[in-house]
Design an enzyme around this catalytic site. Structure first.
Site, PDB file in Angstrom:
ATOM      1  NE  ARG A   5      21.906 -20.094  -8.215  1.00  0.00           N
ATOM      2  CZ  ARG A   5      21.809 -19.085  -9.086  1.00  0.00           C
ATOM      3  NH1 ARG A   5      21.974 -19.318 -10.366  1.00  0.00           N
ATOM      4  NH2 ARG A   5      21.569 -17.852  -8.692  1.00  0.00           N
TER       5      ARG A   5
ATOM      6  CB  SER B  75      30.639 -37.847  -0.110  1.00  0.00           C
ATOM      7  OG  SER B  75      32.014 -37.523  -0.225  1.00  0.00           O
TER       8      SER B  75
ATOM      9  NE  ARG C  33      14.606 -24.152 -11.209  1.00  0.00           N
ATOM     10  CZ  ARG C  33      15.614 -23.601 -11.873  1.00  0.00           C
ATOM     11  NH1 ARG C  33      15.678 -23.682 -13.187  1.00  0.00           N
ATOM     12  NH2 ARG C  33      16.546 -22.928 -11.235  1.00  0.00           N
TER      13      ARG C  33
HETATM   14  C1  LIG Z   1      13.634 -20.486 -16.241  1.00  0.00           C
HETATM   15  C2  LIG Z   1      14.765 -20.109 -15.328  1.00  0.00           C
HETATM   16  C3  LIG Z   1      15.935 -19.566 -15.855  1.00  0.00           C
HETATM   17  C4  LIG Z   1      17.000 -19.206 -15.011  1.00  0.00           C
HETATM   18  N1  LIG Z   1      18.147 -18.700 -15.562  1.00  0.00           N
HETATM   19  C5  LIG Z   1      19.187 -18.387 -14.745  1.00  0.00           C
HETATM   20  C6  LIG Z   1      20.423 -17.867 -15.268  1.00  0.00           C
HETATM   21  O1  LIG Z   1      20.564 -17.693 -16.467  1.00  0.00           O
HETATM   22  N2  LIG Z   1      21.433 -17.588 -14.413  1.00  0.00           N
HETATM   23  C7  LIG Z   1      21.310 -17.767 -13.062  1.00  0.00           C
HETATM   24  O2  LIG Z   1      22.255 -17.507 -12.327  1.00  0.00           O
HETATM   25  N3  LIG Z   1      20.169 -18.248 -12.528  1.00  0.00           N
HETATM   26  C8  LIG Z   1      19.110 -18.558 -13.327  1.00  0.00           C
HETATM   27  N4  LIG Z   1      17.956 -19.062 -12.774  1.00  0.00           N
HETATM   28  C9  LIG Z   1      17.894 -19.266 -11.329  1.00  0.00           C
HETATM   29  C10 LIG Z   1      17.048 -18.169 -10.638  1.00  0.00           C
HETATM   30  O3  LIG Z   1      17.579 -16.881 -10.866  1.00  0.00           O
HETATM   31  C11 LIG Z   1      16.965 -18.439  -9.136  1.00  0.00           C
HETATM   32  O4  LIG Z   1      18.262 -18.418  -8.588  1.00  0.00           O
HETATM   33  C12 LIG Z   1      16.344 -19.780  -8.819  1.00  0.00           C
HETATM   34  O5  LIG Z   1      15.165 -19.970  -9.567  1.00  0.00           O
HETATM   35  C13 LIG Z   1      16.030 -19.884  -7.330  1.00  0.00           C
HETATM   36  O6  LIG Z   1      15.000 -18.991  -7.049  1.00  0.00           O
HETATM   37  P1  LIG Z   1      14.880 -18.267  -5.646  1.00  0.00           P
HETATM   38  O7  LIG Z   1      16.129 -17.532  -5.297  1.00  0.00           O
HETATM   39  O8  LIG Z   1      13.623 -17.461  -5.677  1.00  0.00           O
HETATM   40  O9  LIG Z   1      14.662 -19.537  -4.686  1.00  0.00           O
HETATM   41  P2  LIG Z   1      15.174 -19.777  -3.199  1.00  0.00           P
HETATM   42  O10 LIG Z   1      16.647 -19.725  -3.127  1.00  0.00           O
HETATM   43  O11 LIG Z   1      14.483 -21.026  -2.715  1.00  0.00           O
HETATM   44  O12 LIG Z   1      14.628 -18.552  -2.410  1.00  0.00           O
HETATM   45  C14 LIG Z   1      13.224 -18.374  -2.216  1.00  0.00           C
HETATM   46  C15 LIG Z   1      13.006 -16.938  -1.837  1.00  0.00           C
HETATM   47  O13 LIG Z   1      13.645 -16.693  -0.572  1.00  0.00           O
HETATM   48  C16 LIG Z   1      14.251 -15.405  -0.577  1.00  0.00           C
HETATM   49  N5  LIG Z   1      15.695 -15.569  -0.393  1.00  0.00           N
HETATM   50  C17 LIG Z   1      16.388 -16.735  -0.304  1.00  0.00           C
HETATM   51  N6  LIG Z   1      17.679 -16.504  -0.057  1.00  0.00           N
HETATM   52  C18 LIG Z   1      17.827 -15.153   0.012  1.00  0.00           C
HETATM   53  C19 LIG Z   1      18.917 -14.282   0.223  1.00  0.00           C
HETATM   54  N7  LIG Z   1      20.145 -14.756   0.444  1.00  0.00           N
HETATM   55  N8  LIG Z   1      18.687 -12.963   0.206  1.00  0.00           N
HETATM   56  C20 LIG Z   1      17.465 -12.459  -0.010  1.00  0.00           C
HETATM   57  N9  LIG Z   1      16.361 -13.232  -0.215  1.00  0.00           N
HETATM   58  C21 LIG Z   1      16.541 -14.565  -0.204  1.00  0.00           C
HETATM   59  C22 LIG Z   1      13.914 -14.760  -1.918  1.00  0.00           C
HETATM   60  O14 LIG Z   1      12.730 -14.041  -1.788  1.00  0.00           O
HETATM   61  C23 LIG Z   1      13.651 -15.942  -2.815  1.00  0.00           C
HETATM   62  O15 LIG Z   1      12.804 -15.674  -3.912  1.00  0.00           O
HETATM   63  C24 LIG Z   1      16.889 -19.413 -13.605  1.00  0.00           C
HETATM   64  C25 LIG Z   1      15.701 -19.930 -13.079  1.00  0.00           C
HETATM   65  C26 LIG Z   1      14.650 -20.294 -13.916  1.00  0.00           C
HETATM   66  C27 LIG Z   1      13.402 -20.882 -13.315  1.00  0.00           C
END
Ligand SMILES: Cc1cc2nc3c(=O)[nH]c(=O)nc-3n(C[C@H](O)[C@H](O)[C@H](O)COP(=O)(O)OP(=O)(O)OC[C@H]3O[C@@H](n4cnc5c(N)ncnc54)[C@H](O)[C@@H]3O)c2cc1C
Length: 301
Positions: free
Chosen positions: A112, A122, A223
């Site tokens: 994610r 693979s 994490r």
């Molecule tokens: C404790 C915990 C519980 C969670 N529970 C769930 C859950 O129940 N369901 C679920 O689906 N996920 C869940 N997640 C995943 C969470 O919602 C994030 O998807 C994940 O932590 C990745 O974070 P991120 O998008 O900030 O990181 P990255 O993908 O590394 O992105 C970093 C930053 O870059 C920017 N960014 C990256 N890509 C884009 C884009 N395409 N558009 C706009 N900005 C972008 C954003 O500012 C983002 O914060 C959980 C995460 C944690 C830590």
């Protein structure tokens, strides 16, 4: 086992080859290069390559011609300033490439984090190893009654034994069928890309994961946090130790401002100001919801 004796021999051979370089080198990171740090029962994290060190962050921030460093104290002060003010791009100048072996259900959480480059083993091309994550009995916990995304007390006695037997037995049976499907005697067998759908989510996969330091810190903040699931948290904690050795000043600033620090809302700050003046503030007079108040108290008490 996280690495086989043959894999260890390959790692040792790589570590035995040294050559001089003009590039920035972090002694702390050199000590980690290629070595596998065991995580969970069969997993690991190991550094394959890296770019930059603490000085590289300062060099980029100052857009210097030479090394860009001043005194160590000066550099540390600059790095802390950059971290404090969310000045992120100098941290993006450092990169790390990791080789990670992890259960598939952990990989689903990990992937994610989109701001990294990934290449995974693979299972269309190759046959997955018979290796499954089986939790240590101390981690075999019941569903939490207060947190839908968490665990409660560890299971004990017969219940723990039954769950462990299911986990081991089901994984073994699924793998037996996987093996049987792909290797039919005298025939071609089912395609690997199809047979793999029978495998459980606790089977191990592997990937190379390359990320810059800014985005790695973001990953670690989420994490290595107590709210993250134990099985991904232990990987993040292992990476934290590597990053501490790689860029000690940047990691120190991250630990202080991000891991140890907290973000306060305008309402929360106003409450602190009122408290400092001696006023007794309650949830009802704070302007915050019950949830916000609980979290606020968790930060200040
Ligand atoms: C404790 C915990 C519980 C969670 N529970 C769930 C859950 O129940 N369901 C679920 O689906 N996920 C869940 N997640 C995943 C969470 O919602 C994030 O998807 C994940 O932590 C990745 O974070 P991120 O998008 O900030 O990181 P990255 O993908 O590394 O992105 C970093 C930053 O870059 C920017 N960014 C990256 N890509 C884009 C884009 N395409 N558009 C706009 N900005 C972008 C954003 O500012 C983002 O914060 C959980 C995460 C944690 C830590």
């Amino acid at each position: 086992m996280s690495v086989t004796p043959e894999q260890q021999a390959e790692i040792d051979a790589l570590r035995a080859q040294t050559r001089p370089t003009l590039r920035a080198v972090s002694d702390g990171m050199e000590a980690h290069l290629y070595k596998a740090i065991p995580v969970l029962d069969h997993g690991f994290v190991r550094v394959i390559d890296y770019m930059g060190d603490d000085a590289a962050i300062c060099q980029a921030a100052r857009v210097s011609y030479g090394k860009g460093t001043k005194s160590v104290q000066n550099d540390e002060g600059l790095i802390r300033y950059l971290m404090r003010h969310w000045h992120s791009t100098p941290f993006e100048m450092c990169e790390v490439k990791l080789h990670v072996k992890l259960p598939v259900f952990v990989a689903r959480q990990w992937i994610r984090h989109r701001t990294a480059n990934v290449n995974e083993y693979s299972a269309r091309y190759s046959i997955l190893d018979r290796e499954f994550y089986i939790p240590d009995p101390s981690q075999l916990a019941a569903q939490s009654v207060i947190n839908n995304q968490g665990r409660g007390e560890a299971l004990t006695g017969e219940e723990a034994a039954r769950v462990l037997a299911y986990l081991k037995g089901d994984a073994a049976q699924c793998y037996d069928h996987y093996e049987e499907m792909i290797s039919q005697e005298g025939q071609q067998g089912l395609a690997r890309e199809l047979a793999r759908m029978n495998l459980p989510a606790n089977i191990y996969t592997q990937w190379y994961w390359k990320v810059d330091l800014h985005n790695l810190f973001h990953f670690l903040r989420l994490r290595a946090d107590s709210h993250a699931q134990y099985e991904i948290r232990v990987y993040a904690e292992a990476i934290c130790e590597v990053v501490r050795d790689w860029v000690p000043a940047a990691y120190g600033a991250f630990e202080d401002y991000r891991m140890g620090g907290a973000t306060l809302s305008g309402k929360a700050l106003e409450c602190i100001r009122r408290m400092l003046k001696g006023e007794e503030v309650t949830q009802e007079t704070s302007g915050m919801s019950k949830g916000e108040w609980r979290e606020f108290q968790g930060v200040i008490l």
